[in-house]
Design an enzyme around this catalytic site. Structure first.
Site, mmCIF file in Angstrom:
data_model
loop_
_atom_site.group_PDB
_atom_site.id
_atom_site.type_symbol
_atom_site.label_atom_id
_atom_site.label_comp_id
_atom_site.label_asym_id
_atom_site.label_seq_id
_atom_site.Cartn_x
_atom_site.Cartn_y
_atom_site.Cartn_z
ATOM 1 N N THR A 45 -6.776 77.421 -39.914
ATOM 2 C CA THR A 45 -7.311 76.557 -40.968
ATOM 3 C C THR A 45 -6.669 75.179 -40.953
ATOM 4 O O THR A 45 -7.291 74.187 -41.339
ATOM 5 C CB THR A 45 -7.095 77.247 -42.331
ATOM 6 O OG1 THR A 45 -7.791 78.500 -42.294
ATOM 7 C CG2 THR A 45 -7.622 76.427 -43.479
ATOM 8 N N THR A 53 -3.498 81.567 -40.829
ATOM 9 C CA THR A 53 -2.612 82.336 -41.715
ATOM 10 C C THR A 53 -2.890 83.835 -41.688
ATOM 11 O O THR A 53 -2.026 84.614 -42.065
ATOM 12 C CB THR A 53 -2.743 81.837 -43.168
ATOM 13 O OG1 THR A 53 -4.101 81.955 -43.576
ATOM 14 C CG2 THR A 53 -2.263 80.412 -43.308
HETATM 15 N N1 ASP Z 1 -9.131 82.603 -40.819
HETATM 16 C C1 ASP Z 1 -8.086 81.644 -40.709
HETATM 17 C C2 ASP Z 1 -7.192 81.985 -39.542
HETATM 18 O O1 ASP Z 1 -6.398 82.883 -39.646
HETATM 19 C C3 ASP Z 1 -7.316 81.580 -41.955
HETATM 20 C C4 ASP Z 1 -6.224 80.558 -41.944
HETATM 21 O O2 ASP Z 1 -5.965 79.882 -40.955
HETATM 22 O O3 ASP Z 1 -5.607 80.409 -42.980
HETATM 23 O O4 ASP Z 1 -7.269 81.327 -38.540
#
Ligand code: ASP
Length: 376
Positions: A46, A127
């Site tokens: 993200t 994340t």
């Molecule tokens: N779906 C995303 C990922 O893990 C969520 C994030 O980056 O916070 O790449």
């Protein structure tokens, strides 16, 4: 009546100037060539996410901006470090596989071994799987230089994105001499969290926590401040050398629950981590059969918050190893009821799986594996 005021003003001014100069000096050497060099290795997530309708709460695609674009969005970075960037991947972190953990760790080990000029590394990451990648690196990067894993909960084009401030805090931490020897860390929301303990508790800003284990430090306006150092083995003292490892043994993750009967596998894995507070009789039998078939079974609390060690003296009928078990003990127990299960301490099930995968690159002896779980 006026005089004292006049006398006091310059004094404040002098003090203020002195304070400003010394703080600024500590944060960022005026000579930019004296600033530490930090390498950012971007994997996506993200923090590199872009919305179809920027500036809204709308959907986004993780892993869209390049490493250079992410760095360019935070000009303040240059005040704290000389920046270098490389793109490892550009994906949502649900696409990150164990094979990529191995490749990423090898890359970081090579950089830190060969590049004296690099003070620390920052890994940008989604994340969803951030805590797993961070823990894998914590166990396998054999250096005392800081490696900081960072992400964001809001996309780069969103309202009040958290990526830029998280990245700045991560780079300042990677550049700090005080960060050496503290293992791989996650820096999010001004907190410095050990990779061993960190978990994504919720999907909002502030959602990364280490629960009862607390923070290693904080990143305030003046830069990172540390209060604790991890006591468990990691970094330079880690035995997990990936030099001759290209893939990791298959380890499955299962849950135990009321009425559960245990897993059935078409092809047996090398190991299984079970999230359990205690087996049903049918589960006990199923895992005993797996152990007797040579599968290494490790148990951990579903919350990952249990710190109880395995029993010191073996309880009659117990399937777990005592803490002082030797290879001979596990052989004797194996002769009675199959190899014992090993007990993970204060590790979430996905992290217990990572430690078991690495342990199985070195041994299949349960007593040895128990030692890894007691020391890492
Ligand atoms: N779906 C995303 C990922 O893990 C969520 C994030 O980056 O916070 O790449």
């Amino acid at each position: 009546m006026v005089r004292p005021v006049r006398a006091v003003r310059p004094l404040f001014a002098v003090l203020a100037t002195l304070l400003t100069v010394s703080t600024a000096h500590a944060q960022a050497p005026a000579d930019s060539s004296a600033r530490p060099k930090v390498l950012v290795i971007a994997t996506g997530g993200t923090i590199a996410g872009v919305q179809q309708a920027p500036g809204t709460l709308g959907a986004y695609r993780a892993g869209t901006l390049t490493a250079e674009q992410v760095l360019a969005s935070v000009p303040e970075l240059a005040q704290h470090a000389r920046m270098e960037a490389e793109q490892f991947s550009n994906v949502a972190s649900t696409f990150i596989t164990p094979a990529q953990w191995v490749a990423l760790s090898k890359r970081i080990n090579t950089v830190l071994r060969e590049r004296d000029d690099i003070a620390g590394v920052v890994v940008t990451h989604g994340t969803d799987r951030l805590e797993e990648t961070a823990f894998f690196l914590y166990l396998t990067v054999r250096s005392d230089k800081p490696v900081i894993v960072v992400g964001s909960q809001r996309p780069a084009t969103g309202i009040s994105p958290d990526g830029p401030i998280n990245l700045l805090a991560a780079v300042r931490t990677a550049a700090a001499p005080a960060a050496r020897g503290k293992g791989v860390m996650v820096v999010m929301d001004d907190r410095i969290l050990s990779a061993r303990e960190v978990r994504k508790a919720y999907q909002r800003v502030g959602g990364f926590t280490t629960g009862e284990m607390g923070m290693l430090g904080v990143v305030g306006g003046g830069g990172p401040e540390f209060f604790f150092t991890p006591a468990r083995r990691h970094g330079l003292t880690s035995e997990f050398d990936l030099t001759n490892v290209d893939s990791l043994p298959r380890v499955e993750l299962t849950f135990s629950y009321p009425g559960g009967t245990g897993p059935r596998f078409d092809t047996l894995p090398v190991g299984v981590v079970v999230a359990t507070t205690g087996f049903t009789p049918a589960e006990g039998a199923a895992y005993r059969t797996l152990r007797q078939s040579g599968v290494v079974v490790a148990t951990t609390f579903p919350s990952g918050d249990n710190v109880n060690a395995p029993p010191r003296a073996r309880a009659p009928g117990s399937d777990t190893l005592p803490t002082n078990a030797t290879a001979a003990d596990s052989a004797a127990l194996a002769a009675r009821s199959g190899p014992p299960s090993v007990v993970a301490q204060h590790l979430t099930p996905p992290k217990a799986r990572i430690l078991l995968m690495l342990a199985l690159t070195r041994t299949r002896v349960p007593a040895e594996i128990q030692r890894y779980f007691l020391t890492y």
